[in-house]
Design a protein around this motif. Sequence first.
Motif, mmCIF file in Angstrom:
data_model
loop_
_atom_site.group_PDB
_atom_site.id
_atom_site.type_symbol
_atom_site.label_atom_id
_atom_site.label_comp_id
_atom_site.label_asym_id
_atom_site.label_seq_id
_atom_site.Cartn_x
_atom_site.Cartn_y
_atom_site.Cartn_z
ATOM 1 N N UNK A 1 -17.648 -65.624 -42.447
ATOM 2 C CA UNK A 1 -18.871 -65.613 -41.871
ATOM 3 C C UNK A 1 -19.892 -65.556 -43.310
ATOM 4 N N UNK A 2 -19.496 -65.061 -44.263
ATOM 5 C CA UNK A 2 -20.398 -65.051 -45.558
ATOM 6 C C UNK A 2 -20.550 -66.470 -45.849
ATOM 7 N N UNK A 3 -19.446 -67.404 -46.026
ATOM 8 C CA UNK A 3 -19.412 -68.723 -46.389
ATOM 9 C C UNK A 3 -20.452 -69.557 -45.571
ATOM 10 N N UNK A 4 -20.572 -68.928 -44.261
ATOM 11 C CA UNK A 4 -21.586 -69.751 -43.165
ATOM 12 C C UNK A 4 -23.046 -69.630 -43.516
ATOM 13 N N UNK A 5 -23.443 -68.708 -44.251
ATOM 14 C CA UNK A 5 -24.859 -68.161 -44.895
ATOM 15 C C UNK A 5 -25.268 -69.266 -45.650
ATOM 16 N N UNK A 6 -26.539 -69.699 -45.547
ATOM 17 C CA UNK A 6 -27.179 -70.875 -46.312
ATOM 18 C C UNK A 6 -28.416 -70.543 -46.582
ATOM 19 N N UNK A 7 -29.045 -71.041 -47.575
ATOM 20 C CA UNK A 7 -30.523 -70.957 -48.070
ATOM 21 C C UNK A 7 -31.295 -71.795 -46.948
ATOM 22 N N UNK A 8 -32.616 -71.230 -46.469
ATOM 23 C CA UNK A 8 -33.545 -71.627 -45.526
ATOM 24 C C UNK A 8 -33.061 -71.059 -44.015
ATOM 25 N N UNK A 9 -31.939 -70.427 -43.804
ATOM 26 C CA UNK A 9 -31.946 -69.899 -42.663
ATOM 27 C C UNK A 9 -32.897 -68.845 -42.107
ATOM 28 N N UNK A 10 -33.171 -68.627 -40.963
ATOM 29 C CA UNK A 10 -34.339 -67.837 -40.480
ATOM 30 C C UNK A 10 -33.783 -66.376 -40.225
ATOM 31 N N UNK A 11 -34.416 -65.363 -40.167
ATOM 32 C CA UNK A 11 -33.942 -63.978 -39.696
ATOM 33 C C UNK A 11 -33.012 -63.814 -38.692
ATOM 34 N N UNK A 12 -33.549 -64.558 -37.799
ATOM 35 C CA UNK A 12 -32.803 -64.495 -36.473
ATOM 36 C C UNK A 12 -31.375 -65.107 -36.416
#
Length: 137
Positions: A41-52
Amino acid sequence: MKIKLILTALCMSFVVSACSTVEKVVYRIDVPQGNYLEKSTVDKLQVGMTREQVKYLLGTPVLQDPFSTQTWYYVYLQQKAYEAPQQHTLTVNFNQAGNVTDFNLDKPLPETKREVVNNAIIEATPQESGSWWQFWK
């Protein structure tokens, strides 16, 4: 009299030494605390994602920066039985528009092994219809 003193001292030494080995015999459960972080799940985190999107992916943060709402902290503490506790901290920073600018994980997360689930469908063979009184055939 000396025998009683020696026996008492011997019994006391057994009692004191026995207490130190009892600690490893007692069962202790694994205690996870905070946000459960998985590597996938941490690998799915990307720059540009919103707070939601971040909240949907990782859940509600354990701590938000009290002086500005631009930094979220995801803290995961895992203590397994008699091992030393391991803490992982993920820091997510947002810009004024509410998009992720950067994120930092303090140390790598362990790989999680997932068990393969057998979803095979088992079909029963149809039974021949016979008379109700010949159920043993």
